[in-house]
Design a protein around this motif. Structure first.
Motif, PDB file in Angstrom:
ATOM      1  N   THR A  38       0.803  -1.270   0.032  1.00 45.19           N
ATOM      2  CA  THR A  38      -0.108   0.108  -0.044  1.00 45.19           C
ATOM      3  C   THR A  38       0.891   1.274   0.021  1.00 45.19           C
ATOM      4  N   ALA A  39       1.929   1.196   0.689  1.00 51.93           N
ATOM      5  CA  ALA A  39       2.921   2.432   0.735  1.00 51.93           C
ATOM      6  C   ALA A  39       3.364   2.763  -0.572  1.00 51.93           C
ATOM      7  N   LEU A  40       3.804   1.481  -1.628  1.00 50.35           N
ATOM      8  CA  LEU A  40       4.109   1.744  -2.842  1.00 50.35           C
ATOM      9  C   LEU A  40       3.135   2.490  -3.673  1.00 50.35           C
ATOM     10  N   ASN A  41       2.109   2.163  -3.477  1.00 50.08           N
ATOM     11  CA  ASN A  41       0.806   3.106  -4.224  1.00 50.08           C
ATOM     12  C   ASN A  41       1.053   4.525  -4.047  1.00 50.08           C
ATOM     13  N   THR A  42       1.558   4.939  -3.024  1.00 44.22           N
ATOM     14  CA  THR A  42       1.698   6.356  -2.652  1.00 44.22           C
ATOM     15  C   THR A  42       2.605   7.102  -3.791  1.00 44.22           C
ATOM     16  N   ILE A  43       3.600   6.233  -4.419  1.00 47.11           N
ATOM     17  CA  ILE A  43       4.638   6.721  -5.400  1.00 47.11           C
ATOM     18  C   ILE A  43       4.050   7.142  -6.692  1.00 47.11           C
ATOM     19  N   SER A  44       4.033   8.571  -6.960  1.00 45.08           N
ATOM     20  CA  SER A  44       3.746   8.904  -8.184  1.00 45.08           C
ATOM     21  C   SER A  44       4.136   7.949  -9.374  1.00 45.08           C
ATOM     22  N   ALA A  45       3.208   8.108 -10.245  1.00 44.92           N
ATOM     23  CA  ALA A  45       3.273   7.133 -11.504  1.00 44.92           C
ATOM     24  C   ALA A  45       4.521   7.177 -12.447  1.00 44.92           C
ATOM     25  N   GLU A  46       5.185   8.654 -12.276  1.00 50.02           N
ATOM     26  CA  GLU A  46       6.310   8.962 -13.344  1.00 50.02           C
ATOM     27  C   GLU A  46       7.351   7.770 -12.919  1.00 50.02           C
ATOM     28  N   THR A  47       7.560   7.439 -11.646  1.00 48.25           N
ATOM     29  CA  THR A  47       8.704   6.732 -11.216  1.00 48.25           C
ATOM     30  C   THR A  47       8.051   5.249 -11.238  1.00 48.25           C
ATOM     31  N   PRO A  48       8.472   4.226 -12.339  1.00 44.25           N
ATOM     32  CA  PRO A  48       7.992   2.885 -12.227  1.00 44.25           C
ATOM     33  C   PRO A  48       9.006   2.306 -11.249  1.00 44.25           C
ATOM     34  N   ILE A  49       7.998   1.168 -10.773  1.00 40.27           N
ATOM     35  CA  ILE A  49       8.470   0.243  -9.614  1.00 40.27           C
ATOM     36  C   ILE A  49       8.422  -1.161 -10.101  1.00 40.27           C
ATOM     37  N   TYR A  50       9.720  -1.987 -10.075  1.00 38.90           N
ATOM     38  CA  TYR A  50       9.899  -3.152 -10.608  1.00 38.90           C
ATOM     39  C   TYR A  50      10.517  -4.051  -9.403  1.00 38.90           C
ATOM     40  N   PRO A  51      10.040  -5.381  -9.184  1.00 40.80           N
ATOM     41  CA  PRO A  51       9.243  -6.131  -9.802  1.00 40.80           C
ATOM     42  C   PRO A  51       7.838  -5.567  -9.352  1.00 40.80           C
ATOM     43  N   PRO A  52       6.645  -6.233 -10.332  1.00 44.43           N
ATOM     44  CA  PRO A  52       5.456  -5.353 -10.235  1.00 44.43           C
ATOM     45  C   PRO A  52       4.859  -5.762  -8.848  1.00 44.43           C
ATOM     46  N   ALA A  53       3.906  -4.894  -8.337  1.00 41.24           N
ATOM     47  CA  ALA A  53       3.212  -5.315  -7.198  1.00 41.24           C
ATOM     48  C   ALA A  53       2.500  -6.538  -6.900  1.00 41.24           C
ATOM     49  N   ALA A  54       1.966  -7.184  -8.212  1.00 43.56           N
ATOM     50  CA  ALA A  54       1.226  -8.297  -8.154  1.00 43.56           C
ATOM     51  C   ALA A  54       2.207  -9.644  -7.330  1.00 43.56           C
ATOM     52  N   ALA A  55       3.434  -9.498  -8.062  1.00 41.03           N
ATOM     53  CA  ALA A  55       4.552 -10.456  -7.479  1.00 41.03           C
ATOM     54  C   ALA A  55       4.545 -10.191  -5.933  1.00 41.03           C
ATOM     55  N   LEU A  56       4.735  -9.071  -5.451  1.00 42.30           N
ATOM     56  CA  LEU A  56       4.953  -8.872  -4.026  1.00 42.30           C
ATOM     57  C   LEU A  56       3.704  -9.275  -3.138  1.00 42.30           C
ATOM     58  N   ARG A  57       2.571  -8.936  -3.668  1.00 44.03           N
ATOM     59  CA  ARG A  57       1.385  -9.605  -3.216  1.00 44.03           C
ATOM     60  C   ARG A  57       1.301 -10.999  -2.779  1.00 44.03           C
ATOM     61  N   HIS A  58       1.607 -11.815  -3.712  1.00 42.90           N
ATOM     62  CA  HIS A  58       1.565 -13.200  -3.997  1.00 42.90           C
ATOM     63  C   HIS A  58       2.772 -13.555  -2.919  1.00 42.90           C
ATOM     64  N   ALA A  59       3.900 -13.028  -3.100  1.00 43.52           N
ATOM     65  CA  ALA A  59       4.985 -13.534  -2.136  1.00 43.52           C
ATOM     66  C   ALA A  59       4.755 -13.140  -0.717  1.00 43.52           C
ATOM     67  N   GLN A  60       3.916 -12.185  -0.356  1.00 41.33           N
ATOM     68  CA  GLN A  60       3.927 -11.808   1.017  1.00 41.33           C
ATOM     69  C   GLN A  60       2.889 -12.928   1.708  1.00 41.33           C
ATOM     70  N   ASP A  61       2.288 -13.341   1.039  1.00 42.97           N
ATOM     71  CA  ASP A  61       1.173 -14.352   1.760  1.00 42.97           C
ATOM     72  C   ASP A  61       1.497 -15.797   1.389  1.00 42.97           C
ATOM     73  N   ARG A  62       1.716 -16.582   2.124  1.00 44.35           N
ATOM     74  CA  ARG A  62       1.887 -17.945   1.678  1.00 44.35           C
ATOM     75  C   ARG A  62       0.835 -18.731   1.176  1.00 44.35           C
ATOM     76  N   LEU A  63      -0.446 -18.360   1.601  1.00 42.85           N
ATOM     77  CA  LEU A  63      -1.704 -19.067   0.845  1.00 42.85           C
ATOM     78  C   LEU A  63      -1.946 -18.540  -0.395  1.00 42.85           C
ATOM     79  N   ALA A  64      -1.661 -17.239  -0.566  1.00 41.39           N
ATOM     80  CA  ALA A  64      -1.858 -16.624  -1.975  1.00 41.39           C
ATOM     81  C   ALA A  64      -1.103 -16.920  -2.982  1.00 41.39           C
ATOM     82  N   GLU A  65       0.201 -17.443  -2.421  1.00 41.30           N
ATOM     83  CA  GLU A  65       1.369 -18.020  -3.226  1.00 41.30           C
ATOM     84  C   GLU A  65       0.960 -19.333  -3.640  1.00 41.30           C
TER      85      GLU A  65
END
Ligand code: AMP
Length: 362
Positions: free
Chosen positions: A75-102
């Motif tokens: 959620t904190a990453l979502n506050t960064i303005s869109a001009e600065t890309p963030i890699y790897p994508p947030a979907a990868a983080l979301r899954h890796a942060q929750d063993r069940l979702a993973e």
């Protein structure tokens, strides 16, 4: 000169910074700790990982942002303005942060996993025990790493205490796998979708912490599956950067344990053991530069230096050994450095590893 922002300034950030020299990059890190390892490679903004101020400053100072650990608050990453890309994508983080979702993600792309159940109370665990059978490994869904947040359950009378110790809810029970070996496969996918993979690494853990990696692992009968699983995972996540997939080997079957959406300890040997390291390829991927050659320069092995830095002189390291001291203060269970061996034969490498492991008490 491109500027790369890195969330986290630990040893992985330090190794990214070193790899970035070949690409003429400048680094800014974000990390709340005092004197973090990556301070040797660039400026460190001393803010909490979820500080909006800190993240926005990082974005303002850099062309793009990456991270060196998977517990970055999404959620904190979502506050960064869109001009600065963030890699790897947030979907990868979301899954890796929750063993069940993973585990569910692995299921959607037919990557086999140990049997598991979601656990929110003792009764759930009792049901899981009856269905899966004991032993079971009970883990927190979030914020576990290096074997932390895990309980091994042999008897049903251990269940009440185990669930309570791990917080009572948001847990996952996994079948305990009597694996023959553990391996990981590391690969990189670029913004353009180009992909490269490294040969498999065989990994030995001690109390849940990686101790020794060797590469190339004996991949007879498992190489095709491992490559298929990694390819599908990178594509499914529309991944950009380096990713490590950790697998249990049972006979000639593979079961996925977890993935790390970042450069990984089991690929430290790529610094000296590969034509282009996992760190340089991560940077190439996020900058959309052509990916580098992942072929090996020999037979590689890596030993982690954990808890205290040994006396380098007393280890009598040969010319084919490379020493990495992260500059961290000693603490039990803390990764302080590693040493890599690149030998002309597997026998020679294994002989050096045995000698070093004995001296290091591994
Ligand atoms: P993890 O934090 O899930 O990667 O677990 C750390 C280590 O604990 C793994 O590398 C394995 O050695 C061991 N482990 C974790 N889950 C299992 C399991 N389901 N069966 C057997 N060993 C496991």
């Amino acid at each position: 000169m491109k500027k790369v922002g890195v969330i986290g300034a630990g040893q992985l950030g330090q190794m990214l910074g070193k790899a970035g020299k070949a690409l003429d990059l400048e680094f800014v890190f974000l990390d709340p700790s005092d004197n973090p390892p990556a301070a040797s490679e660039g400026r460190v903004l001393k803010y909490a990982f979820d500080s909006q101020d800190g993240l926005q400053q990082l974005a303002d100072l850099t062309d793009l942002i990456t991270y060196e650990f998977e517990n970055v608050p999404v959620t904190a990453l979502n506050t960064i303005s869109a001009e600065t890309p963030i890699y790897p994508p947030a979907a990868a983080l979301r899954h890796a942060q929750d063993r069940l979702a993973e585990k569910e993600l692995f299921g959607t792309i037919d990557i086999p996993v140990p049997e598991y159940r979601s656990i929110d109370c003792v009764e759930d665990l009792q049901t899981a025990g009856a269905e899966i059978g004991l032993p079971i490994v009970l883990k927190t869904r979030r914020l576990g790493y290096d074997g932390k947040g895990q309980k091994f359950i042999r008897h049903s009378d251990e269940m009440v205490a185990a669930v309570a110790d791990l917080g009572g809810t948001d847990l996952i029970a996994e079948q305990w796998v009597a694996f023959d070996r553990e391996v990981s496969i590391i690969g990189t996918r670029s913004v353009s979708g180009d992909m490269r993979m490294y040969p498999l690494s065989e990994n030995v853990h001690n109390e849940g912490i990686l101790s020794i990696s060797t590469a190339p692992a004996d991949a007879s009968g498992i190489a095709d599956d491992a490559q298929r699983y990694l390819t599908d995972l990178l594509q499914k996540l529309e991944y950009v950067g380096t990713l490590a997939l950790e697998l249990f080997v049972v006979g000639d079957r593979l079961l996925a344990n977890e993935f790390a959406p970042r450069v990984h300890n089991s690929g430290h040997w790529t610094i000296e053991g590969s034509a282009v390291s996992q760190f340089e390829n991560h940077l190439r991927a996020i900058l959309d530069l052509p990916l580098g050659d992942t072929s090996m320069r020999g037979y590689a092995g890596m030993l982690n230096l954990i808890g205290h830095m040994p006396d380098k002189g007393a280890l009598d390291l040969g010319e084919n050994c490379h020493w990495h001291d992260y500059g961290k203060s000693a603490r039990p269970g803390r990764k302080l450095g590693h040493t890599t061996i690149v030998a002309e034969s597997a026998e020679n490498r294994d002989q050096v590893i045995r000698k070093l492991a004995k001296k290091l008490g591994l």
